[in-house]
Design an enzyme around this catalytic site. Structure first.
Site, PDB file in Angstrom:
ATOM      1  N   CYS A 193     -15.570  -2.408  -2.269  1.00 26.12           N
ATOM      2  CA  CYS A 193     -14.368  -1.689  -1.841  1.00 26.12           C
ATOM      3  C   CYS A 193     -13.852  -0.818  -2.999  1.00 26.12           C
ATOM      4  CB  CYS A 193     -13.293  -2.682  -1.410  1.00 26.12           C
ATOM      5  SG  CYS A 193     -12.782  -3.755  -2.755  1.00 26.12           S
ATOM      6  N   HIS A 247     -14.819 -10.880  -7.654  1.00 29.76           N
ATOM      7  CA  HIS A 247     -15.446 -12.095  -7.126  1.00 29.76           C
ATOM      8  C   HIS A 247     -16.860 -11.798  -6.641  1.00 29.76           C
ATOM      9  CE1 HIS A 247     -11.285 -14.029  -6.646  1.00 29.76           C
ATOM     10  NE2 HIS A 247     -11.905 -14.528  -7.691  1.00 29.76           N
ATOM     11  N   CYS A 273      -6.129  -4.023  -8.614  1.00 32.62           N
ATOM     12  CA  CYS A 273      -6.263  -3.009  -7.565  1.00 32.62           C
ATOM     13  C   CYS A 273      -4.869  -2.480  -7.168  1.00 32.62           C
ATOM     14  CB  CYS A 273      -6.945  -3.645  -6.357  1.00 32.62           C
ATOM     15  SG  CYS A 273      -6.947  -2.571  -4.930  1.00 32.62           S
ATOM     16  N   HIS A 282      -6.343 -18.923  -3.599  1.00 35.05           N
ATOM     17  CA  HIS A 282      -6.879 -17.653  -4.111  1.00 35.05           C
ATOM     18  C   HIS A 282      -5.984 -17.117  -5.236  1.00 35.05           C
ATOM     19  CE1 HIS A 282      -8.253 -13.496  -4.272  1.00 35.05           C
ATOM     20  NE2 HIS A 282      -9.356 -13.919  -3.670  1.00 35.05           N
ATOM     21  N   GLU A 288      -5.171 -14.169  -6.193  1.00 37.21           N
ATOM     22  CA  GLU A 288      -4.229 -13.102  -5.784  1.00 37.21           C
ATOM     23  C   GLU A 288      -2.973 -13.717  -5.155  1.00 37.21           C
ATOM     24  OE1 GLU A 288      -5.644 -10.268  -2.774  1.00 37.21           O
ATOM     25  OE2 GLU A 288      -3.573  -9.993  -2.172  1.00 37.21           O
ATOM     26  N   THR A 306      -3.956  -9.262   0.621  1.00 42.12           N
ATOM     27  CA  THR A 306      -4.468  -7.932   0.987  1.00 42.12           C
ATOM     28  C   THR A 306      -5.687  -7.956   1.914  1.00 42.12           C
ATOM     29  OG1 THR A 306      -5.701  -7.979  -1.080  1.00 42.12           O
ATOM     30  CG2 THR A 306      -3.648  -6.732  -1.083  1.00 42.12           C
ATOM     31  N   CYS A 346      -4.742  -4.413   2.965  1.00 41.74           N
ATOM     32  CA  CYS A 346      -5.322  -3.204   2.374  1.00 41.74           C
ATOM     33  C   CYS A 346      -6.150  -2.446   3.408  1.00 41.74           C
ATOM     34  CB  CYS A 346      -6.136  -3.645   1.163  1.00 41.74           C
ATOM     35  SG  CYS A 346      -7.707  -2.896   0.985  1.00 41.74           S
ATOM     36  N   SER A 406     -15.477 -14.379  -2.629  1.00 41.84           N
ATOM     37  CA  SER A 406     -14.752 -13.150  -2.284  1.00 41.84           C
ATOM     38  C   SER A 406     -13.990 -13.329  -0.963  1.00 41.84           C
ATOM     39  CB  SER A 406     -15.748 -11.985  -2.162  1.00 41.84           C
ATOM     40  OG  SER A 406     -15.189 -10.964  -1.368  1.00 41.84           O
ATOM     41  N   ASN A 432     -12.492 -11.081   0.712  1.00 42.68           N
ATOM     42  CA  ASN A 432     -12.876  -9.969   1.562  1.00 42.68           C
ATOM     43  C   ASN A 432     -14.132 -10.323   2.371  1.00 42.68           C
ATOM     44  OD1 ASN A 432     -12.490  -7.406   2.442  1.00 42.68           O
ATOM     45  ND2 ASN A 432     -12.957  -6.403   0.502  1.00 42.68           N
TER      46      ASN A 432
HETATM   47 FE1  F3S Z   1     -10.553  -4.193  -2.473  1.00 39.64          FE
HETATM   48 FE2  F3S Z   1      -8.220  -3.734  -3.450  1.00 39.64          FE
HETATM   49 FE3  F3S Z   1      -8.529  -3.911  -0.895  1.00 39.64          FE
HETATM   50  S1  F3S Z   1      -9.744  -5.035  -4.349  1.00 39.64           S
HETATM   51  S2  F3S Z   1     -10.187  -5.328  -0.607  1.00 39.64           S
HETATM   52  S3  F3S Z   1      -9.382  -2.317  -2.191  1.00 39.64           S
HETATM   53  S4  F3S Z   1      -6.925  -4.855  -2.065  1.00 39.64           S
END
Ligand code: F3S
Length: 248
Positions: free
Chosen positions: A17, A47, A102, A130, A132, A170, A199, A227, A229
């Site tokens: 990302c 991660h 980020c 996590h 974050e 996010t 995000c 991760s 995400n």
């Molecule tokens: Fe990546 Fe930042 Fe979104 S690390 S998943 S662009 S919050």
């Protein structure tokens, strides 16, 4: 012999990302500029173990605690951010910092601090463990703020203030955030303020993965096991396809 053709397709949004690419670029630049033995990161910058291993071969040391960092070193703050207290501890030691947090995570941190300052009891929808989310809780002022992973946990949120502020990790899915919000609306707070901190880059990946899963037989989700995400993409696809695998 019968040959079977396998159709392999890649999701419209795949790969690192925006925030991870940015962190990698900043780390590479830092390694070029400073002496390698001076640079370290407080926790892994992203991660993704393979990428962290690549950086380690380039000389980037990962340290766990502020106490382990001596004066004169250059410290990279990871893409998922650190708590305000940790940042302060590093600043007090007069350590040079390179912040790879980020910008989307920064936005969530600012929302958490703002809601808390405005007198809202803050609920973070996300994964408690996590980094974050741990930092977001601290930005929201610690004690009164609570993490819920889903709607079920949201139903048990104690009412400590008239005003409730909601933010999300996010990488949360919109569906999970919506369900948690619906449950919180039932709790009887007189005022609720929602800051949408999901995000857009993560959201694009979630939509692309869902679309591809709906039209495929097997899904391979490739990314770090830690991760958030990647794990979210796995969860979304798993709900559609039984044949979904998360590999690094
Ligand atoms: Fe990546 Fe930042 Fe979104 S690390 S998943 S662009 S919050």
């Amino acid at each position: 012999m019968v040959k079977s053709a396998i159709d392999i397709r890649i999701a419209e949004h795949a790969g690192f990302c925006f925030g991870v690419r940015r962190a990698i670029r900043l780390a590479q630049e830092a390694l070029k500029k400073s002496k390698k033995e001076k640079i370290c990161s407080i926790g892994p910058i992203i991660h993704n173990p393979q990428e962290v291993e690549r950086f380690s071969r380039m000389g980037l040391e990962v340290v766990g605690e502020v106490d382990e960092i001596s004066k004169g070193r250059v410290v990279l703050i990871p893409s998922h951010g650190i708590s305000p207290q940790r940042q302060l501890d590093l600043e007090i030691k007069n350590i040079e910092l390179i912040d790879t947090t980020c910008p989307y995570v920064k936005k969530a941190q600012e929302a958490a601090a703002r809601l808390s300052k405005e007198g809202y009891q803050v609920v973070v929808v996300g994964q408690k463990e996590h980094p974050e989310v741990k930092a977001l809780v601290e930005f929201a002022g610690g004690e009164g703020s609570i993490v819920v992973k889903d709607a079920t946990e949201a139903t048990g949120v104690p009412i400590l203030s008239e005003k409730l502020g909601i933010i999300a990790q996010t990488t949360q899915s919109k569906a999970n955030l919506n369900n948690a919000i619906s449950a919180l609306l039932e709790r009887g707070f007189s005022e609720i303020k929602i800051e949408n901190t999901i995000c857009s880059d993560a959201l694009n990946r979630q939509v692309a993965a869902k679309n591809l899963a709906e039209d495929s037989d097997i899904m391979l989700i490739i990314g770090g096991k830690e991760s958030a995400n990647t794990r979210r993409l796995f969860d979304i696809c798993k709900r559609i396809k039984l044949d979904t695998y998360h590999i690094e």
